[in-house]
Scaffold this motif. Structure first.
Motif, PDB file in Angstrom:
ATOM      1  N   HIS A 255      29.297  37.241  20.187  1.00 45.68           N
ATOM      2  CA  HIS A 255      28.226  36.587  20.893  1.00 45.68           C
ATOM      3  C   HIS A 255      28.782  35.415  21.402  1.00 45.68           C
ATOM      4  O   HIS A 255      28.465  34.848  22.687  1.00 45.68           O
ATOM      5  CB  HIS A 255      26.953  36.584  20.320  1.00 45.68           C
ATOM      6  CG  HIS A 255      26.239  37.829  20.157  1.00 45.68           C
ATOM      7  ND1 HIS A 255      25.776  38.491  21.058  1.00 45.68           N
ATOM      8  CD2 HIS A 255      26.372  38.681  18.894  1.00 45.68           C
ATOM      9  CE1 HIS A 255      25.477  39.870  20.801  1.00 45.68           C
ATOM     10  NE2 HIS A 255      25.626  39.822  19.388  1.00 45.68           N
ATOM     11  N   ALA A 256      29.697  34.660  20.585  1.00 45.89           N
ATOM     12  CA  ALA A 256      30.532  33.515  21.177  1.00 45.89           C
ATOM     13  C   ALA A 256      31.265  33.646  22.476  1.00 45.89           C
ATOM     14  O   ALA A 256      31.225  32.849  23.332  1.00 45.89           O
ATOM     15  CB  ALA A 256      30.973  32.788  20.152  1.00 45.89           C
ATOM     16  N   VAL A 257      32.069  34.747  22.459  1.00 43.67           N
ATOM     17  CA  VAL A 257      32.892  35.216  23.442  1.00 43.67           C
ATOM     18  C   VAL A 257      32.088  35.715  24.545  1.00 43.67           C
ATOM     19  O   VAL A 257      32.472  35.222  25.797  1.00 43.67           O
ATOM     20  CB  VAL A 257      33.870  36.298  22.948  1.00 43.67           C
ATOM     21  CG1 VAL A 257      34.741  37.035  24.089  1.00 43.67           C
ATOM     22  CG2 VAL A 257      35.087  35.892  22.015  1.00 43.67           C
ATOM     23  N   LEU A 259      29.231  34.304  25.562  1.00 44.32           N
ATOM     24  CA  LEU A 259      28.721  32.953  25.993  1.00 44.32           C
ATOM     25  C   LEU A 259      29.723  32.234  26.699  1.00 44.32           C
ATOM     26  O   LEU A 259      29.712  31.546  27.732  1.00 44.32           O
ATOM     27  CB  LEU A 259      28.392  32.097  24.832  1.00 44.32           C
ATOM     28  CG  LEU A 259      27.416  31.052  25.039  1.00 44.32           C
ATOM     29  CD1 LEU A 259      26.090  31.575  26.254  1.00 44.32           C
ATOM     30  CD2 LEU A 259      26.608  30.690  23.809  1.00 44.32           C
ATOM     31  N   ASP A 260      31.140  32.237  26.108  1.00 41.81           N
ATOM     32  CA  ASP A 260      32.406  31.947  27.072  1.00 41.81           C
ATOM     33  C   ASP A 260      32.602  32.266  28.200  1.00 41.81           C
ATOM     34  O   ASP A 260      33.698  32.122  28.882  1.00 41.81           O
ATOM     35  CB  ASP A 260      33.454  31.633  25.680  1.00 41.81           C
ATOM     36  CG  ASP A 260      34.627  30.941  26.207  1.00 41.81           C
ATOM     37  OD1 ASP A 260      34.449  29.605  26.694  1.00 41.81           O
ATOM     38  OD2 ASP A 260      35.672  31.302  26.281  1.00 41.81           O
ATOM     39  N   THR A 261      32.163  33.678  28.572  1.00 38.63           N
ATOM     40  CA  THR A 261      32.489  34.403  29.591  1.00 38.63           C
ATOM     41  C   THR A 261      31.847  33.624  30.844  1.00 38.63           C
ATOM     42  O   THR A 261      30.770  33.100  30.596  1.00 38.63           O
ATOM     43  CB  THR A 261      31.926  35.899  29.493  1.00 38.63           C
ATOM     44  OG1 THR A 261      32.394  36.326  28.140  1.00 38.63           O
ATOM     45  CG2 THR A 261      32.063  36.743  30.570  1.00 38.63           C
ATOM     46  N   TYR A 262      32.227  33.878  32.037  1.00 40.40           N
ATOM     47  CA  TYR A 262      31.713  33.314  32.977  1.00 40.40           C
ATOM     48  C   TYR A 262      31.566  34.290  34.096  1.00 40.40           C
ATOM     49  O   TYR A 262      32.472  34.837  34.597  1.00 40.40           O
ATOM     50  CB  TYR A 262      32.880  32.011  33.601  1.00 40.40           C
ATOM     51  CG  TYR A 262      31.969  31.164  34.621  1.00 40.40           C
ATOM     52  CD1 TYR A 262      31.411  30.215  34.305  1.00 40.40           C
ATOM     53  CD2 TYR A 262      32.258  31.509  36.012  1.00 40.40           C
ATOM     54  CE1 TYR A 262      30.700  29.250  35.130  1.00 40.40           C
ATOM     55  CE2 TYR A 262      31.824  30.531  37.099  1.00 40.40           C
ATOM     56  CZ  TYR A 262      31.058  29.401  36.597  1.00 40.40           C
ATOM     57  OH  TYR A 262      30.464  28.748  37.299  1.00 40.40           O
ATOM     58  N   PRO A 263      30.326  34.141  34.761  1.00 40.68           N
ATOM     59  CA  PRO A 263      28.990  33.515  34.285  1.00 40.68           C
ATOM     60  C   PRO A 263      28.824  34.153  32.715  1.00 40.68           C
ATOM     61  O   PRO A 263      29.231  35.432  32.585  1.00 40.68           O
ATOM     62  CB  PRO A 263      27.864  33.823  35.081  1.00 40.68           C
ATOM     63  CG  PRO A 263      28.550  34.415  36.397  1.00 40.68           C
ATOM     64  CD  PRO A 263      29.811  34.956  36.049  1.00 40.68           C
ATOM     65  N   PRO A 264      28.197  33.442  32.000  1.00 38.89           N
ATOM     66  CA  PRO A 264      27.966  33.970  30.646  1.00 38.89           C
ATOM     67  C   PRO A 264      26.891  35.007  30.396  1.00 38.89           C
ATOM     68  O   PRO A 264      26.047  35.094  31.288  1.00 38.89           O
ATOM     69  CB  PRO A 264      27.172  32.658  29.918  1.00 38.89           C
ATOM     70  CG  PRO A 264      26.572  31.759  30.850  1.00 38.89           C
ATOM     71  CD  PRO A 264      27.601  32.062  31.961  1.00 38.89           C
ATOM     72  N   VAL A 266      24.438  36.823  27.828  1.00 36.19           N
ATOM     73  CA  VAL A 266      23.788  36.515  26.592  1.00 36.19           C
ATOM     74  C   VAL A 266      22.931  37.898  26.235  1.00 36.19           C
ATOM     75  O   VAL A 266      22.108  38.272  27.105  1.00 36.19           O
ATOM     76  CB  VAL A 266      22.616  35.529  26.943  1.00 36.19           C
ATOM     77  CG1 VAL A 266      21.604  35.098  25.980  1.00 36.19           C
ATOM     78  CG2 VAL A 266      23.327  33.855  27.535  1.00 36.19           C
TER      79      VAL A 266
END
Lengths: 388, 388
Positions: A255-257, A259-264, A266
Motif C-alpha cells: 500500500h505504501a508503493v 501511495l507512492d504511485t503518481y497519481p497515488p 489508495v
C-alpha cells in the motif's frame, strides 16, 4: 458431447504481487507467496462442455453471456490449453469442437475478493480435465495468462509464484510450498468493509506503479527476495510469529508503493486503517502475534489466525467493531465459531470502540486444497445451455 | 529590565523532513525545502523579559505556565543563545539575569499546523533580539535544536534546511533560497479537516520510520537529492508546473514511508485522500497544474495555488466539498477572496460531490517574510507577568 465441472479456490497473497514486467504475458516484477482458501466457503465453479454440434464458443459468467473475443485473455488461455493437449498427445476431445462455458462465483463480488484469480484457475483446470492434460507447472503458466494470480489458485496450501527470468514467461510458474494439511489450523477471518469509493483497477494501478513509483524498484530488488526466503522458512516451521510479521509488513509496503504511485492509488480506507491499529493493539495485549492482517487492492481485511485463537479474536472484533447485525446469521458466515469462554476478556477492556456497522459481514474460512472435479450432477450447463 | 516581543511564521514543507540521524541534536536524514507563510494569518508571538529581580526562569505557553526543565529543548536553546551572545561580544543583557517568556499562537492547535516550528523560531529570534545577536546560519542551528523544522521559520520566502554532514550538526543549517517577494503571488489554501483520531506523535513516527521502514533509505539516498535540485530550479524560474508535481509527489512519498513503517503510521484520512483525487481531477480539467497539495503529519491539506487561480479553485472546492458554514465568516478565514466570474464553471460540472461538512474551515494565506520584532505595546508580559 463431453462435459466437466470443477471448483477452484480463492488465494490471498502474503507477499504481494504488484507490477508486471510484461503486460501481455502477465510476467510479474517479483515473486509472490499466497495461501489458498478452502473452496467450502469461497470458490469459483465452472462447467465446460464440448460438442461437435456447437457452432461457436460461448461463455456465461454468473448467468450473463459475455463475448468470447478474438485476442482476449479467455481466447489466449484456450489456445494455450489446445497447444498442451496436442503436446501431451491427448485425443479425448477434438480441438476443433466448440465449447460452451459457464462460470459462477459462490461469493458476492461485493466481497472485493479477487474473483478473477479463482475464475481463471477454474477455467484452466476445467479445460485441463476436459482435454485430459495433467496438472503441471506449464499449466500454471496458462492460468497466469488469464489473470496473474490465477496461477497460484491451481494448488492448495501455500504457493509461490516465481517471477522467472525468461522473456517467454515459461519459467514464471506457480509451485506449491506446502500442502493444506501442513498447517491445517491456519484460519482466516475476512472482514468485508462498507465502502462506496471508486477505486483504480488493479491492472492500471500496477502499470502506474511500475512507471511512476520511485520506491517499487527498491521493494522488488532489495526487500521481496529476503521476505520470500523468510516466509518460506516460517511456513515450513509453523512459526506464526514470523509469518504474521512478514505478512503485515508486506501488506503495508504494497500500500505504501501504491501511495507512492503518481497519481497515488489508495485502496485502504479509514476503517481498514482502524483494523490495522486494532490488530496491533490486540497483539500487544496478548503478548505475541495472535492475528495478522493483509489487504489487497481494496478496503477489506483478511486476518490470519490459528484455529484455537479464532473465538477470542472474534470477541475482540465484536467489541471494537460493534454491529447491529452481529447476532444475525448473515453477519457471521462460513465455518462455525465456538463461543468464547471469557477467560481473557479483561485484556480487552481498554480497547477503543469504533463507530457501529463498519463491516457488512465476516467470513470465517481456512487453508484449503486446490481445484477439483465435481460429479456431473453439479453441471452449470444442460445440453450446453445454462440452467435457468 | 529588558523586554522584546516578536512574531515568527509557520512554514510548510514542500520536500518533507522525515527521520533524524541524531535524536538530541535533531539532525535530519535528508535536506528539506519549505515555504514560509505570511504572519498576517498564522504566527507565533513571543515576549521575552530579562530582569535582575527575577528569581528563576519561567515560561507561559498560550497562557498556561509550563515547566522550564533542566535538559529540556527550551533550556538547550537558551544555553546555545547565551553561548552565541558571549561569542559575539554582546553585553546588552547580562546572561545571569533570569527570563520570563510568554508565547502564543494566533491559530488554534486544532488546525493541526506545526505550531512548534513557529514557536521555537519565535523563541530563538526573540532571544537573539534580547541579547543583540545577528540572524545567522548559526542561529538556525539553535532553533533546529528546539524543533527541527523551526530552523526554516527563521527566514521568509523559500528556505532549504541542509542535512549537513558533521557530527556536531554545525553544518545542518537553514538558508533562504528566495525571498518572499521573489514569487509574491504564491498563495495557499489550508483545508482544515474534521478528524477525531489518535495519531502517532511525529517524533515517534520518525524514529520508527528510520528504524523499520525499508523504503526510507532509498528515499533519502536516491530520491530526495534530485528533487531538491529540481525544486530549487522550479522556484528560481517560477515554474509552477514543476513546483506542483514535485510537491505532490514528495507529499505522497512521505506518507508512503509512514505507511511502510512498522507498525504503520497513518496521518491522512479518507477526506485527505478525497482532496488528493479532487486536486488531480481539477488539474486534469484545467489542462495543467493549477493547484498542488501537500499533507504534513495530519489530515489537513495545504494547497498551493497562484493568486489569480484562487477564486476558481475555491469555487471548485465549494462545489465538491459543500459546507453548511460556507457562507459564514468563520468558515473562510484569512485573505479575502474575490467572487469568481463563472467563466470556466462548466469545466467543473462533472466533478463528484463529496459528503457535506468535510472541513472545519479554510484559511487563505500566502508566502510571507521571516520573524520580526514588534513594538513594546505588543508585549505579552507586564512587569514580567502574563496579561490576564
Amino acid at each position: 458431447m463431453f462435459s466437466v465441472t470443477c471448483v477452484a479456490p480463492v488465494n490471498i497473497a502474503l507477499i504481494k504481487y504488484w507490477g508486471k514486467r510484461h503486460e501481455e504475458l502477465i510476467l510479474p516484477v517479483n515473486d509472490s507467496i499466497s495461501m489458498t482458501l478452502s473452496t467450502d466457503e469461497l470458490c469459483a465453479k465452472t462447467t465446460v462442455t464440448a460438442s461437435e454440434s456447437f457452432e461457436r464458443n460461448r461463455m456465461w459468467l454468473n448467468g450473463e453471456e459475455v463475448p468470447f473475443e478474438e485476442g482476449s485473455r479467455l481466447q489466449r488461455c484456450l489456445k494455450e490449453v489446445h497447444r498442451l493437449a496436442v503436446a501431451s498427445g491427448s485425443q479425448k476431445v477434438p480441438p476443433t469442437w466448440k465449447l460452451h462455458i459457464a462460470s459462477v462465483n459462490n461469493f458476492p463480488t461485493a466481497a472485493g475478493l479477487a474473483s478473477s484469480a479463482a475464475g481463471y484457475a477454474c477455467l484452466v483446470y476445467s479445460l485441463s480435465r476436459l482435454y485430459d492434460i495433467p496438472l503441471s507447472e506449464e499449466l500454471t503458466t496458462v492460468a497466469r495468462q488469464g489473470s496473474g494470480s490465477a496461477c497460484r489458485s491451481l494448488y492448495g496450501g501455500f504457493v509461490q509464484w516465481h517471477r522467472g527470468a525468461l522473456d517467454d514467461g515459461s519459467d514464471s510458474v506457480a509451485r506449491q510450498i506446502a500442502a493444506s494439511d501442513h498447517w491445517p489450523n491456519m484460519h482466516v477471518l475476512i472482514l468485508v468493509v462498507n465502502d462506496a469509493r471508486k477505486k483504480t483497477a488493479s491492472t492500471r494501478g500496477m502499470q502506474q506503479a511500475v512507471k511512476t513509483s520511485q520506491l517499487i524498484k527498491h521493494r522488488v530488488d532489495q526487500v521481496v527476495p529476503d521476505r520470500i526466503t523468510r516466509l518460506r522458512e516460517a511456513i515450513a516451521s509453523h512459526d506464526f510469529q514470523a509469518f504474521a510479521e512478514i505478512t503485515m509488513k508486506d501488506s503495508n509496503q504494497f500500500h505504501a508503493v501504491a501511495l507512492d504511485t503518481y497519481p497515488p492509488c489508495v485502496y485502504m480506507n479509514d476503517v481498514s486503517h482502524r483494523i490495522v491499529s486494532f490488530v496491533h493493539d490486540y497483539n500487544d495485549r496478548m503478548g505475541s502475534y495472535h492475528a495478522a492482517y493483509t489487504f489487497d487492492a481494496g478496503p477489506n481485511a483478511c486476518l490470519y489466525v490459528l484455529a484455537e485463537h479464532v473465538p477470542h479474536l472474534l470477541s475482540a472484533i465484536q467489541k471494537v467493531f460493534p454491529n447491529d447485525l452481529a447476532d444475525g446469521d448473515t453477519y457471521l458466515r462460513g465455518l462455525p465459531i465456538p463461543k468464547e469462554q471469557d477467560a481473557e476478556c479483561s485484556k480487552l477492556d481498554s480497547l477503543d470502540v469504533h463507530a457501529k456497522n463498519a463491516f457488512r459481514y465476516i467470513i470465517h474460512t481456512k487453508v484449503g486444497e486446490g481445484p477439483r472435479e465435481l460429479s456431473a450432477d453439479n453441471s452449470l450447463l444442460i445440453n450446453g445451455l445454462p440452467l435457468e
